[in-house]
Motif scaffolding. Structure first.
Motif, PDB file in Angstrom:
ATOM      1  N   THR A 125       0.808  -1.223   0.000  1.00  0.00           N
ATOM      2  CA  THR A 125       0.000   0.000   0.000  1.00  0.00           C
ATOM      3  C   THR A 125       0.843   1.276   0.000  1.00  0.00           C
ATOM      4  O   THR A 125       0.345   2.334  -0.402  1.00  0.00           O
ATOM      5  CB  THR A 125      -0.957   0.025   1.205  1.00  0.00           C
ATOM      6  OG1 THR A 125      -0.191  -0.153   2.401  1.00  0.00           O
ATOM      7  CG2 THR A 125      -2.009  -1.062   1.083  1.00  0.00           C
ATOM      8  N   ASP A 128       1.089   4.017  -2.825  1.00  0.00           N
ATOM      9  CA  ASP A 128      -0.028   4.912  -3.163  1.00  0.00           C
ATOM     10  C   ASP A 128       0.425   6.334  -3.465  1.00  0.00           C
ATOM     11  O   ASP A 128      -0.386   7.193  -3.791  1.00  0.00           O
ATOM     12  CB  ASP A 128      -1.087   4.915  -2.052  1.00  0.00           C
ATOM     13  CG  ASP A 128      -0.581   5.481  -0.740  1.00  0.00           C
ATOM     14  OD1 ASP A 128       0.647   5.576  -0.547  1.00  0.00           O
ATOM     15  OD2 ASP A 128      -1.413   5.807   0.124  1.00  0.00           O
ATOM     16  N   LYS A 138       0.940   2.230  -9.592  1.00  0.00           N
ATOM     17  CA  LYS A 138      -0.031   1.200  -9.228  1.00  0.00           C
ATOM     18  C   LYS A 138      -1.353   1.887  -8.899  1.00  0.00           C
ATOM     19  O   LYS A 138      -1.392   2.828  -8.111  1.00  0.00           O
ATOM     20  CB  LYS A 138       0.436   0.416  -7.999  1.00  0.00           C
ATOM     21  CG  LYS A 138       1.735  -0.356  -8.197  1.00  0.00           C
ATOM     22  CD  LYS A 138       1.518  -1.605  -9.022  1.00  0.00           C
ATOM     23  CE  LYS A 138       2.775  -2.428  -9.146  1.00  0.00           C
ATOM     24  NZ  LYS A 138       3.658  -2.004 -10.216  1.00  0.00           N
ATOM     25  N   THR A 139      -2.428   1.394  -9.494  1.00  0.00           N
ATOM     26  CA  THR A 139      -3.749   1.927  -9.178  1.00  0.00           C
ATOM     27  C   THR A 139      -4.142   1.468  -7.772  1.00  0.00           C
ATOM     28  O   THR A 139      -3.575   0.510  -7.225  1.00  0.00           O
ATOM     29  CB  THR A 139      -4.806   1.411 -10.171  1.00  0.00           C
ATOM     30  OG1 THR A 139      -4.934  -0.011 -10.002  1.00  0.00           O
ATOM     31  CG2 THR A 139      -4.435   1.739 -11.611  1.00  0.00           C
ATOM     32  N   SER A 140      -5.131   2.110  -7.211  1.00  0.00           N
ATOM     33  CA  SER A 140      -5.615   1.701  -5.891  1.00  0.00           C
ATOM     34  C   SER A 140      -6.147   0.273  -5.936  1.00  0.00           C
ATOM     35  O   SER A 140      -5.960  -0.491  -4.987  1.00  0.00           O
ATOM     36  CB  SER A 140      -6.693   2.666  -5.395  1.00  0.00           C
ATOM     37  OG  SER A 140      -6.114   3.918  -5.113  1.00  0.00           O
ATOM     38  N   GLU A 141      -6.782  -0.082  -7.033  1.00  0.00           N
ATOM     39  CA  GLU A 141      -7.294  -1.456  -7.165  1.00  0.00           C
ATOM     40  C   GLU A 141      -6.148  -2.466  -7.119  1.00  0.00           C
ATOM     41  O   GLU A 141      -6.246  -3.503  -6.445  1.00  0.00           O
ATOM     42  CB  GLU A 141      -8.080  -1.596  -8.472  1.00  0.00           C
ATOM     43  CG  GLU A 141      -8.813  -2.916  -8.601  1.00  0.00           C
ATOM     44  CD  GLU A 141      -9.830  -3.160  -7.489  1.00  0.00           C
ATOM     45  OE1 GLU A 141      -9.924  -4.325  -7.052  1.00  0.00           O
ATOM     46  OE2 GLU A 141     -10.510  -2.214  -7.053  1.00  0.00           O
ATOM     47  N   GLU A 142      -5.053  -2.160  -7.805  1.00  0.00           N
ATOM     48  CA  GLU A 142      -3.882  -3.047  -7.778  1.00  0.00           C
ATOM     49  C   GLU A 142      -3.293  -3.140  -6.368  1.00  0.00           C
ATOM     50  O   GLU A 142      -2.897  -4.224  -5.918  1.00  0.00           O
ATOM     51  CB  GLU A 142      -2.817  -2.553  -8.748  1.00  0.00           C
ATOM     52  CG  GLU A 142      -3.166  -2.715 -10.207  1.00  0.00           C
ATOM     53  CD  GLU A 142      -2.120  -2.083 -11.115  1.00  0.00           C
ATOM     54  OE1 GLU A 142      -1.388  -2.844 -11.771  1.00  0.00           O
ATOM     55  OE2 GLU A 142      -2.034  -0.834 -11.149  1.00  0.00           O
ATOM     56  N   LEU A 143      -3.225  -2.007  -5.679  1.00  0.00           N
ATOM     57  CA  LEU A 143      -2.657  -1.995  -4.322  1.00  0.00           C
ATOM     58  C   LEU A 143      -3.527  -2.795  -3.359  1.00  0.00           C
ATOM     59  O   LEU A 143      -3.008  -3.535  -2.509  1.00  0.00           O
ATOM     60  CB  LEU A 143      -2.501  -0.555  -3.832  1.00  0.00           C
ATOM     61  CG  LEU A 143      -1.503   0.310  -4.617  1.00  0.00           C
ATOM     62  CD1 LEU A 143      -1.503   1.730  -4.083  1.00  0.00           C
ATOM     63  CD2 LEU A 143      -0.112  -0.281  -4.566  1.00  0.00           C
ATOM     64  N   ARG A 145      -5.603  -5.247  -4.168  1.00  0.00           N
ATOM     65  CA  ARG A 145      -5.471  -6.659  -4.539  1.00  0.00           C
ATOM     66  C   ARG A 145      -4.164  -7.240  -3.994  1.00  0.00           C
ATOM     67  O   ARG A 145      -4.126  -8.368  -3.503  1.00  0.00           O
ATOM     68  CB  ARG A 145      -5.527  -6.790  -6.068  1.00  0.00           C
ATOM     69  CG  ARG A 145      -5.918  -8.186  -6.522  1.00  0.00           C
ATOM     70  CD  ARG A 145      -6.181  -8.306  -8.024  1.00  0.00           C
ATOM     71  NE  ARG A 145      -6.713  -7.127  -8.655  1.00  0.00           N
ATOM     72  CZ  ARG A 145      -6.051  -6.407  -9.584  1.00  0.00           C
ATOM     73  NH1 ARG A 145      -4.846  -6.748  -9.967  1.00  0.00           N
ATOM     74  NH2 ARG A 145      -6.613  -5.349 -10.124  1.00  0.00           N
ATOM     75  N   ARG A 146      -3.093  -6.455  -4.066  1.00  0.00           N
ATOM     76  CA  ARG A 146      -1.801  -6.919  -3.549  1.00  0.00           C
ATOM     77  C   ARG A 146      -1.873  -7.138  -2.036  1.00  0.00           C
ATOM     78  O   ARG A 146      -1.362  -8.117  -1.515  1.00  0.00           O
ATOM     79  CB  ARG A 146      -0.709  -5.911  -3.893  1.00  0.00           C
ATOM     80  CG  ARG A 146       0.664  -6.361  -3.467  1.00  0.00           C
ATOM     81  CD  ARG A 146       1.744  -5.419  -3.947  1.00  0.00           C
ATOM     82  NE  ARG A 146       3.032  -5.836  -3.432  1.00  0.00           N
ATOM     83  CZ  ARG A 146       4.149  -5.148  -3.597  1.00  0.00           C
ATOM     84  NH1 ARG A 146       4.134  -4.033  -4.278  1.00  0.00           N
ATOM     85  NH2 ARG A 146       5.270  -5.575  -3.074  1.00  0.00           N
ATOM     86  N   ASN A 149      -3.861 -10.291  -1.386  1.00  0.00           N
ATOM     87  CA  ASN A 149      -3.057 -11.465  -1.729  1.00  0.00           C
ATOM     88  C   ASN A 149      -1.976 -11.722  -0.688  1.00  0.00           C
ATOM     89  O   ASN A 149      -1.692 -12.870  -0.351  1.00  0.00           O
ATOM     90  CB  ASN A 149      -2.418 -11.306  -3.115  1.00  0.00           C
ATOM     91  CG  ASN A 149      -3.423 -11.421  -4.233  1.00  0.00           C
ATOM     92  OD1 ASN A 149      -4.498 -11.999  -4.063  1.00  0.00           O
ATOM     93  ND2 ASN A 149      -3.104 -10.868  -5.392  1.00  0.00           N
TER      94      ASN A 149
END
Length: 198
Positions: A125, A128, A138-143, A145-146, A149
């Motif tokens: 995160t 950001d 990195k988009t917020s959605e990618e962050l 999801r990471r 995960n």
């Protein structure tokens, strides 16, 4: 982003940890936010006075500051924390600027009575701050999801993890991760996690 973050934490009855530079603390337009952090019972600690880069990005074994400069900068940050209203609580934890340090910085922090903390590697995160023009954007959605995960694949999940979300980011980043803090909290609350300040 401070008001949104503080409102979200209040809504979920969570206390957070905030690390602020002396430069930020001196800025009069943030005095209401700083007061709200303190009166709200959140942890408030130093992030250096001038957000110094202590070591080069390419060589962690080298220092860009002397011990004297490090100490003077941090003491100045302490002074600003005190002037901002942090009277009863002595800072215990320190987040190095850029979250970048080496063993010398860790030792110097300890000598000043501080425990140096950092974000949990792999949570993601902290990226950001990136903007669309950066190669590591990195988009917020990618962050998110990471982060999800990481929790799924880490043997201890997020137990004891320190997650960083920046309250202020470049205007070019319109996709603000802090606006999705409530969603992150609710996701992990449903999985049985609680959130605590340091």
């Amino acid at each position: 982003g401070f008001d949104h973050i503080l409102n979200t934490l209040d809504d979920h009855k969570i206390k957070g940890s905030f690390f602020l530079t002396g430069n930020f603390l001196r800025n009069k337009k943030y005095s209401a936010v700083i007061k709200r952090i303190i009166t709200g019972g959140h942890y408030l600690g130093p992030h250096s006075d001038g957000h110094l880069l202590y070591i080069p990005w390419e060589n962690r074994d080298t220092l860009l500051v002397t011990k004297e400069r490090f100490n003077a900068d941090l003491k100045k940050n302490f002074g600003e924390l005190s002037r901002a209203g942090l009277k009863k609580q002595k800072p215990e934890y320190f987040l190095a600027p850029y979250e970048w340090y080496n063993s010398a910085i860790s030792r110097w922090s300890e000598e000043m009575g501080l425990t140096l903390v950092n974000i949990t590697p792999g949570t993601g995160t902290g990226a950001d701050y990136t903007t669309p023009g950066m190669s590591n954007y990195k988009t917020s959605e990618e962050l998110i999801r990471r982060l999800y995960n990481f929790e799924t694949n880490s043997p201890q999940g997020l137990n004891g993890a320190l997650i960083l979300i920046h309250p202020g980011t470049d205007p070019e980043r319109t996709d603000k991760l802090y606006l999705r803090l409530g969603e992150i909290i609710e996701y992990f609350n449903e999985k049985g996690y609680t959130f605590n300040k340091l």
